[in-house]
Design a protein around this motif. Structure first.
Motif, PDB file in Angstrom:
ATOM      1  N   ASN A   8      -6.657  -4.109  -2.667  1.00 41.75           N
ATOM      2  CA  ASN A   8      -5.818  -3.460  -1.663  1.00 41.75           C
ATOM      3  C   ASN A   8      -6.090  -4.086  -0.316  1.00 41.75           C
ATOM      4  OD1 ASN A   8      -4.358  -0.990  -2.881  1.00 41.75           O
ATOM      5  ND2 ASN A   8      -6.419  -0.946  -3.760  1.00 41.75           N
ATOM      6  N   LYS A  18      -0.936  -3.645  -2.663  1.00 35.73           N
ATOM      7  CA  LYS A  18      -1.205  -2.401  -3.387  1.00 35.73           C
ATOM      8  C   LYS A  18      -1.701  -2.691  -4.788  1.00 35.73           C
ATOM      9  CE  LYS A  18       2.480  -0.148  -0.770  1.00 35.73           C
ATOM     10  NZ  LYS A  18       3.909   0.163  -0.809  1.00 35.73           N
ATOM     11  N   ASN A  19      -3.003  -2.474  -4.973  1.00 31.50           N
ATOM     12  CA  ASN A  19      -3.553  -2.510  -6.336  1.00 31.50           C
ATOM     13  C   ASN A  19      -3.200  -3.797  -7.088  1.00 31.50           C
ATOM     14  OD1 ASN A  19      -5.273  -0.946  -7.711  1.00 31.50           O
ATOM     15  ND2 ASN A  19      -3.737   0.406  -8.611  1.00 31.50           N
ATOM     16  N   GLN A 214       3.537  -4.722  -3.984  1.00 30.72           N
ATOM     17  CA  GLN A 214       3.108  -4.603  -5.379  1.00 30.72           C
ATOM     18  C   GLN A 214       3.583  -5.807  -6.175  1.00 30.72           C
ATOM     19  OE1 GLN A 214       5.115  -0.774  -6.003  1.00 30.72           O
ATOM     20  NE2 GLN A 214       3.221  -0.153  -7.031  1.00 30.72           N
TER      21      GLN A 214
END
Ligand code: ADP
Ligand code: MG
Length: 241
Positions: A8, A18-19, A214
């Motif tokens: 992150n 994000k992730n 993402q």
């Protein structure tokens, strides 16, 4: 060669990555695509620690980048990066732009550094411009100098961030040709951000599609361009045509 684990990244309150989970093998050519602002450059810049992570793990060339104690200059020797804007030193001749790092970092003698530089200028097809200043070259030629500068340290990984986005259309091809020949011949690990979909399709072992920080899809080039699984990827591609 490159392993993101639950990475992150925040800019202040803004959650830009994000992730992120992604593994790239040695010798693989991975192309990252996605809308503007989706985090492609930030992800790429994490790979040579131009950006630090907020959390998660990132191991590149066996170096754990989430560990603050690593020797970053040593690490960066193995990674070349080419940006949209070529960032050449305007007051230095082409060859002097290229020998800087080998002399400073590898402590090569000037004559030896020049020999290596000429080899790479030949690779990118502009050895005849070695003693010109950057301003005397076209945009495409300047970008090829930037690629030669990235290659001269014989990196294990080359990163390209929209290498043709600042070029006039007639110069895009010559730069893509150089990158394509590296991808096909050198077995170098390459991560490329580009909006050139024809090129992406042809050169990529795998495509990474990003949106809003993402990774939405990772697929082989033929899978992705044949039939992207993700609705947003389909929409993205249909807008480009
Ligand atoms: P892309 O390369 O896909 O266009 P970026 O990685 O450059 O996207 O940027 C992703 C988002 O992060 C954008 O919304 C951008 O405005 C924001 N951003 C990028 N760099 C910074 C920064 N240094 N500080 C704050 N926000 C940033
Ligand atoms: Mg970008």
């Amino acid at each position: 060669m490159i392993q993101f684990k639950k990475v992150n990244k925040y800019f202040g309150p803004f959650h830009v990555l994000k992730n992120i989970d992604l593994q790239i093998k040695e010798g693989e050519v991975v192309v990252i695509i996605g809308p503007s602002g989706s985090g492609k450059s930030t992800l790429l810049r994490c790979i040579n620690r131009l950006e630090t992570l907020s959390d998660g793990e990132l191991v590149v060339n066996d170096v754990p980048l989430h560990d603050k104690k690593i020797n970053i200059n040593q690490f960066r020797r193995d990674i070349g990066i080419v940006f949209q804007h070529f960032n050449l030193y305007p007051h230095k001749k082409v060859i002097d732009n290229i020998i800087l790092a080998p002399m400073k970092v590898q402590h090569l003698k000037k004559e030896d550094a020049k020999k290596t530089a000429m080899y790479y200028l030949k690779r990118v097809g502009i050895e005849d411009k070695a003693y010109n200043f950057p301003s005397q070259l076209s945009g495409g030629q300047q970008q090829r100098v930037a690629i030669a500068r990235g290659l001269v340290m014989n990196p294990k990984i080359m990163l390209f961030d929209e290498p043709t986005s600042a070029l006039d259309p007639e110069m895009i091809g010559e730069v893509l040709d150089v990158i394509r020949s590296l991808a096909h011949n050198d077995g170098m690990t390459m991560v490329i951000v580009t909006h050139e979909m024809g090129f992406a399709r042809e050169v990529a072992d795998r495509i990474v599609f990003m949106d809003e920080g993402q990774i939405l899809e990772v697929a082989t080039s033929s899978e992705f361009f044949g039939s992207p699984r993700e609705e947003r990827a389909r929409t993205f591609l249909s807008r480009l045509i």
